[in-house]
Design an enzyme around this catalytic site. Structure first.
Site, PDB file in Angstrom:
ATOM      1  N   LYS A 196       3.727  -4.904  -1.189  1.00 30.34           N
ATOM      2  CA  LYS A 196       4.787  -3.921  -1.028  1.00 30.34           C
ATOM      3  C   LYS A 196       5.898  -4.543  -0.195  1.00 30.34           C
ATOM      4  O   LYS A 196       5.677  -4.959   0.943  1.00 30.34           O
ATOM      5  CB  LYS A 196       4.208  -2.694  -0.329  1.00 30.34           C
ATOM      6  N   GLU A 234      -1.803 -11.671  -0.453  1.00 26.33           N
ATOM      7  CA  GLU A 234      -2.047 -10.240  -0.180  1.00 26.33           C
ATOM      8  C   GLU A 234      -2.963  -9.636  -1.245  1.00 26.33           C
ATOM      9  O   GLU A 234      -3.883  -8.886  -0.936  1.00 26.33           O
ATOM     10  CB  GLU A 234      -0.722  -9.468  -0.176  1.00 26.33           C
ATOM     11  N   LYS A 249       5.091  -3.397  -5.715  1.00 21.66           N
ATOM     12  CA  LYS A 249       6.102  -2.373  -5.499  1.00 21.66           C
ATOM     13  C   LYS A 249       7.262  -2.935  -4.709  1.00 21.66           C
ATOM     14  O   LYS A 249       7.027  -3.606  -3.706  1.00 21.66           O
ATOM     15  CB  LYS A 249       5.424  -1.239  -4.721  1.00 21.66           C
ATOM     16  N   TYR A 314       8.848   8.009 -12.264  1.00 22.93           N
ATOM     17  CA  TYR A 314       9.479   9.328 -12.195  1.00 22.93           C
ATOM     18  C   TYR A 314      10.010   9.747 -13.560  1.00 22.93           C
ATOM     19  O   TYR A 314      10.467  10.866 -13.721  1.00 22.93           O
ATOM     20  CB  TYR A 314      10.603   9.315 -11.149  1.00 22.93           C
TER      21      TYR A 314
HETATM   22  C1  PBG Z   1       4.958   4.812   2.000  1.00 21.39           C
HETATM   23  C2  PBG Z   1       5.534   4.942   0.657  1.00 21.39           C
HETATM   24  C3  PBG Z   1       6.811   4.522   0.228  1.00 21.39           C
HETATM   25  C4  PBG Z   1       6.940   4.881  -1.116  1.00 21.39           C
HETATM   26  C5  PBG Z   1       5.740   5.450  -1.493  1.00 21.39           C
HETATM   27  N1  PBG Z   1       4.885   5.489  -0.383  1.00 21.39           N
HETATM   28  C6  PBG Z   1       7.860   3.726   0.811  1.00 21.39           C
HETATM   29  C7  PBG Z   1       8.316   3.714   2.157  1.00 21.39           C
HETATM   30  O1  PBG Z   1       8.939   4.707   2.580  1.00 21.39           O
HETATM   31  O2  PBG Z   1       8.136   2.677   2.794  1.00 21.39           O
HETATM   32  C8  PBG Z   1       8.167   4.645  -1.942  1.00 21.39           C
HETATM   33  C9  PBG Z   1       8.141   5.117  -3.320  1.00 21.39           C
HETATM   34  C10 PBG Z   1       9.450   5.222  -3.988  1.00 21.39           C
HETATM   35  O3  PBG Z   1      10.503   4.768  -3.487  1.00 21.39           O
HETATM   36  O4  PBG Z   1       9.468   5.789  -5.090  1.00 21.39           O
HETATM   37  N2  PBG Z   1       4.006   5.791   2.242  1.00 21.39           N
END
Ligand code: PBG
Length: 325
Positions: A196, A234, A249, A314
Site C-alpha cells: 500500500k 512486503e 493499492k 467503486y
Molecule cells: C486505510 C484505508 C485507505 C483506503 C482504504 N483503507 C487509505 C488511507 O486513508 O490511507 C483508501 C481507499 C480508497 O482511496 O478508495 N484504512
C-alpha cells in the site's frame, strides 16, 4: 512468425465477434468487489460529494444495497465502518459489538451466499485519524497490533468470510492469523493490504470514511511510490505470515507492481482501484472530456491484464449493469 503480407494483424480486428473470440482479458462481475460504508442508526443514506454513486448507509439500507448487488451478479462486498464515537485508541472499532460486526451479522443472516470482506484498520475509529495508537506523533506499531487482532476476531465472530488489514503495521498478518486460529476461526481468510503506497489518490475515500489524519500523514507506514522491490518483500512477508491473498493499492498508477507481485508470489492478487482513480474518471466524464463507460472499462481491463485476479471497484455496480446488457 510470418511477416506482412502473409500476416495481417487487422484481419482479427474486423468484427466484434472476432475481437471477442481472441480477447485475452475479459472482465466479469465476479471479478469485482464492491466497497460499502456502514454507519450507525437506521434509515441513513448519505451521498458523498467527492464520490459519485458512493454513500454512507445504515445497516438496514445496506441490506437493500446488498440485495441489489447480488441481483446484478456481484458476489463480494468490502465493508468499512464509520462509528458515532471516536477516541484515542479507536475502541469503537474493536469492541465485540462494533458497527461493522453488527452489519456483518445482518448481512449474513439475510444473504448467506454473499461474500463479506471487512476492512481492518483503526483510522476510521481514532479521534486523530491515524491507523493505530499514536505515541510522540507517530503510530506505535507493536501497541497497535493486538487491537487490530481483536478487531479481526470480532469481525470473524460476526461471520466475515475474509478480513482485510489495511493499516500497514509490520507483523500484523501473523498476529491476525494466530488470533483468528486461537478463536476457532481457522477458516476466516486474510486478504492483506500487503503493498500500500503513500498515495495522493486516497483523498475522496477519506471524505467518505471520515478518516483523514488530523496531523501529519501516513508516510511512516505506507510505501514510497518509487519502490517495487520493496513491494515484493512486503508481499512475500505477508504470505509467509499467513496471508491468503495479497493486495496492491492503488491500482492504475501501480500496474507494474501488480504484475510483478503476481509473478513473484503466485498468490491471488487483489488490486484496489482507489477513490481518487475513480473520481478522476468521473470528474473528467462530467465535463464531457472522456467517455465515462469506456474509460472505466478500459481502466478495469488494464488492472486485470496486469495480473489482478480481483478488483475492489467503486464502479462495480454500473459495470454489472452494463455487463447484463
Ligand atoms: C486505510 C484505508 C485507505 C483506503 C482504504 N483503507 C487509505 C488511507 O486513508 O490511507 C483508501 C481507499 C480508497 O482511496 O478508495 N484504512
Amino acid at each position: 512468425m510470418p511477416a506482412f503480407p502473409s500476416y495481417r494483424s487487422r484481419r482479427l480486428r474486423r468484427s466484434e465477434p472476432l475481437r471477442a473470440l481472441v480477447r485475452e482479458t475479459v472482465l466479469s462481475p465476479s471479478d469485482l468487489i464492491l466497497p460499502l460504508f456502514v454507519v450507525e442508526g437506521t434509515g441513513v443514506r448519505r451521498p458523498v460529494s467527492s464520490m459519485a454513486g458512493v454513500e454512507q448507509t445504515s445497516t438496514d439500507e445496506l441490506l437493500r444495497d446488498a440485495e441489489e448487488a447480488l441481483s446484478l451478479g456481484l458476489s463480494s462486498v468490502l465493508l468499512f465502518g464509520i462509528p458515532d464515537h471516536k477516541d484515542e485508541t479507536g475502541t469503537s472499532g474493536y469492541v465485540d459489538d462494533n458497527v461493522v460486526s453488527r452489519a456483518v451479522r445482518c448481512l449474513k443472516a439475510e444473504f448467506p451466499e454473499l461474500l463479506v470482506i471487512t476492512d481492518v484498520c483503526l483510522c476510521e475509529y481514532t479521534s486523530h485519524g491515524h491507523c493505530g495508537v499514536t505515541r510522540d506523533g507517530d503510530v506505535d506499531n507493536d501497541a497497535t497490533i493486538p487491537l487490530l487482532a481483536r478487531m479481526a476476531v470480532a469481525h470473524a465472530d460476526a461471520g466475515a468470510d475474509v478480513v482485510a488489514p489495511s493499516d500497514m503495521m509490520d507483523g500484523r498478518v501473523g498476529a491476525l492469523r494466530a488470533a483468528l486460529d486461537g478463536a476457532g476461526r481457522a477458516d476466516t481468510a486474510i486478504l492483506s493490504y500487503a503493498v500500500k503506497y503513500a498515495s495522493a489518490f486516497y483523498g475522496p475515500f477519506r471524505d467518505v470514511a471520515e478518516s483523514a489524519p488530523a496531523f501529519g500523514d501516513r508516510r511512516s507506514a505506507q510505501m514510497d511510490p518509487g519502490n517495487v522491490l520493496e513491494a515484493l518483500r512486503e508481499a512475500r512477508l505477508d504470505v509467509e505470515e499467513g496471508a491468503d491473498m495479497v493486495m496492491v493499492k492503488p491500482a492504475l498508477a501501480y500496474l507494474d507492481v501488480i504484475h510483478r507481485v503476481k509473478q513473484d508470489t503466485g498468490y491471488p492478487v487483489c488490486a484496489y482501484h482507489v477513490s481518487g482513480e475513480y473520481a478522476m474518471i468521473e470528474a473528467a466524464a462530467d465535463r464531457g472530456w472522456i467517455d465515462r463507460e469506456r474509460a472505466h472499462l478500459e481502466a478495469l481491463t488494464s488492472i486485470r491484464r496486469a495480473g489482478a485476479d480481483m478488483i475492489i471497484s467503486y464502479y462495480a455496480r454500473p459495470f454489472a449493469r452494463l455487463f447484463r446488457r
